[in-house]
Enzyme design. Structure first.
Site, PDB file in Angstrom:
ATOM      1  N   ASP A   1       0.851  -1.191   0.000  1.00  0.00           N
ATOM      2  CA  ASP A   1       0.000   0.000   0.000  1.00  0.00           C
ATOM      3  C   ASP A   1       0.889   1.244   0.000  1.00  0.00           C
ATOM      4  OD1 ASP A   1      -2.603   1.339   0.288  1.00  0.00           O
ATOM      5  OD2 ASP A   1      -1.853   1.909   2.252  1.00  0.00           O
TER       6      ASP A   1
ATOM      7  N   THR B   1      -2.789   5.802  -4.581  1.00  0.00           N
ATOM      8  CA  THR B   1      -1.678   6.581  -4.015  1.00  0.00           C
ATOM      9  C   THR B   1      -0.378   6.312  -4.762  1.00  0.00           C
ATOM     10  OG1 THR B   1      -1.390   4.810  -2.378  1.00  0.00           O
ATOM     11  CG2 THR B   1      -2.676   6.717  -1.705  1.00  0.00           C
ATOM     12  N   THR B   2      -0.106   5.052  -5.072  1.00  0.00           N
ATOM     13  CA  THR B   2       1.129   4.716  -5.796  1.00  0.00           C
ATOM     14  C   THR B   2       1.126   5.355  -7.182  1.00  0.00           C
ATOM     15  OG1 THR B   2       1.218   2.610  -4.609  1.00  0.00           O
ATOM     16  CG2 THR B   2       2.605   2.831  -6.566  1.00  0.00           C
TER      17      THR B   2
ATOM     18  N   ASP C   1      -9.178   0.307   1.423  1.00  0.00           N
ATOM     19  CA  ASP C   1      -9.065   0.943   0.109  1.00  0.00           C
ATOM     20  C   ASP C   1     -10.276   0.596  -0.761  1.00  0.00           C
ATOM     21  OD1 ASP C   1      -6.693   2.077   0.797  1.00  0.00           O
ATOM     22  OD2 ASP C   1      -5.417   0.696  -0.343  1.00  0.00           O
TER      23      ASP C   1
END
Length: 554
Positions: free
Chosen positions: A66, A99-100, A392
């Site tokens: 994550d 997010t990545t 998520d």
């Protein structure tokens, strides 16, 4: 140290200990730091992404892929790198996932900006071009997105499964996706304007080790992981009147320290009798209210436990504050802070059931708006990663229900956006055109990294994707398992449009913020409070993390 000659004498502007990085050196420094952060998480992207093991100073281990968890837990001591981490945190807060992707795009934007800077293109032109490209990309995303019926459970499940693919939840993602969609439906309400509002505050997540993820379950109500305070208390109560208490059922202590000299044993007995009477009165008041179950946030005296058991009242002590707040919504009770002023109106109503095998209490209300997702895993590391993946997915499904737009995944949207931005660049005059084209190139990082992480040739993959999109296949993406280019939307790889919009916007803003810096200067006390504390005067400290690149990160 900066100096200027004045009447033949040097004028010292900064202290001897101060540090300063200027112009191109400052830009190179900032871009290198930001790219280092982005590259640290790139290998986690996609279904075939790898995990990171994070070990803190106390030896605690976290295993995750994550992005925001990795960046938050990393020991980073660099001001520019921390700015990029804020991109991930913003993406997590606003969209819940991606997010990545956001951080990776930000790093690629800066890499391509560095090439433009080498061509003597001014940072202002690059910043303007990136901003124009970001705005255009948002418009294109809205144009490409598919409107989704919020009653389409199958599509919502696909969205949840896409979010969980590649994480610790993947083995049981179909089952968990069903639980997630049902949980979101339970806490979705329609506001006055007819819009769907998902209130995740009414969704509680509990974890338990010892079973597989396939044993997870969704409960209409709350869970309290506590034991009855007395063996003779009932373990389950149906149609119970429930008291939520934020006050100890113990002997009241004085506010000041006192000493009492006892000269007669009868006097000591009087003190003990008074304490016993005080506890008896508290229990009697609870019984008079009609309470069958008491969830107490604080302690319960041993003697009070005995009296409660005699009254047939089930009592749980040291319940978490968050549990009490959640149970308020489940049973419709008020949390009582003063037992003496409690009334029957403060009580809630519901069923309390004991699961002896799992040692849990299940609390269900008649019209409970709150639901609990009980996640199970074999070990603490497994269940922690499971919880992150499910969180998520919950955010993603909630965004899809609220926003009502979805996109094809597998890099399809990025390749299509890149193609459209290149067409848009032809209409842009000046050097900003080059920045728009660089923005388009940066978006294609996503399918390239997806291919790399799957062990595929990134160049061949990108060529095939571009060819498919040039032929008008807007939803052509990469199947990382077969290596084929296919309609990923039909294959069930579905992403929320809002998350992609937020990722593109956050990445562009972060890159522009970094590019706008041309001078890094060590500062004194930057706080607004300039009180009489002389320590830490301006110029006394260095620039944390500046000496030698990434500081504590590398």
């Amino acid at each position: 140290m900066s100096q200027r000659m004045q009447q033949g004498q040097p004028m010292i502007v900064m202290s001897e200990d101060s540090q300063r990085v200027k112009d191109k050196d400052a830009q190179d420094y900032n871009i290198s730091a930001a790219r280092a952060v982005a590259e640290a998480v790139r290998s986690t992207l996609g279904p075939k992404g790898m995990d990171k093991m994070l070990v803190d100073s106390m030896g605690s281990v976290t295993i995750t892929n994550d992005g925001v968890t990795i960046l938050k837990e990393m020991d980073i001591d660099n001001p520019t790198a921390e700015m990029i981490i804020e991109v991930a945190e913003t993406q997590e807060d606003e969209a819940g996932d991606g997010t990545t992707t956001a951080v990776a795009i930000a790093g690629e934007l800066l890499k391509n900006a560095e090439d433009l800077l080498e061509q003597d293109i001014h940072p202002t032109a690059i910043i303007k071009g990136f901003h124009m490209a970001s705005e255009q990309a948002r418009e294109e995303i809205d144009d490409i997105a598919t409107d989704v019926d919020t009653d389409d459970e199958e599509l919502l499940r696909k969205t949840a499964e896409t979010s969980m693919t590649g994480k610790g939840t993947e083995v049981n993602k179909e089952y968990l996706a069903e639980l997630i969609v049902e949980a979101i439906r339970q806490v979705t309400v329609v506001d006055e304007e007819g819009e769907n509002v998902v209130d995740l505050e009414f969704l509680n997540i509990e974890t338990q080790t010892g079973d597989s993820a396939g044993e997870s379950e969704l409960l209409e109500g709350g869970i309290v992981d506590k034991d009855p305070v007395h063996d003779n208390m009932p373990s389950s109560v149906e149609d119970a009147d429930i008291l939520l208490l934020n006050e100890a059922i113990e002997v009241e202590e004085t506010d000041i320290d006192t000493e009492v000299s006892v000269t007669d044993p009868d006097q000591l007995q009087q003190f003990l009798d008074r304490e016993e009477k005080q506890l008896r009165e508290k229990v009697d008041h609870i019984a008079d209210l009609g309470a069958d179950v008491v969830f107490c946030q604080k302690g319960i005296d041993d003697l009070a436990q005995h009296y409660l058991a005699k009254e047939g009242i089930l009592a749980i002590r040291r319940a978490k504050k968050s549990d009490l707040e959640f149970l308020q919504e489940v049973v419709g009770a008020n949390v009582v802070s003063d037992l003496g002023s409690a009334t029957e109106a403060d009580l809630g109503f519901g069923d309390v059931t004991r699961d002896e095998e799992d040692e849990l209490f299940y609390v269900e209300g008649e019209d409970a708006h709150g639901v609990t997702l009980l996640l199970r895993g074999s070990t603490d590391h497994v269940v922690d990663e499971l919880e992150r993946g499910v969180n998520d997915a919950l955010d993603v499904v909630a965004q899809t229900v609220s926003d009502g737009r979805v996109l094809a995944g597998g890099g399809a949207i990025e390749v299509e956006l890149a193609s459209r931005l290149r067409d848009y660049a032809d209409s842009v005059s000046g050097r900003e055109q080059l920045a728009v084209e660089a923005f388009a190139d940066s978006l294609e990082l996503v399918p390239r990294v997806l291919a790399e992480n799957a062990g595929l040739d990134s160049i061949d993959t990108l060529v095939d994707l571009r060819s498919a999109h040039d032929d008008g296949d807007v939803k052509a993406g990469l199947n990382v398992f077969s290596g084929d280019v296919e309609d990923t939307f039909e294959a069930g790889v579905v992403e929320p449009a809002h998350a992609k919009e937020q990722a593109v916007t956050s990445a562009a803003e972060a890159a522009n913020l970094v590019l706008k810096i041309d001078d890094i200067i060590s500062a004194g006390d930057l706080s607004t409070d300039k009180g009489g504390d002389e320590e830490g005067a301006p110029g006394a400290g260095g620039m944390g993390g500046m000496g030698g690149g990434m500081g504590g990160m590398m």
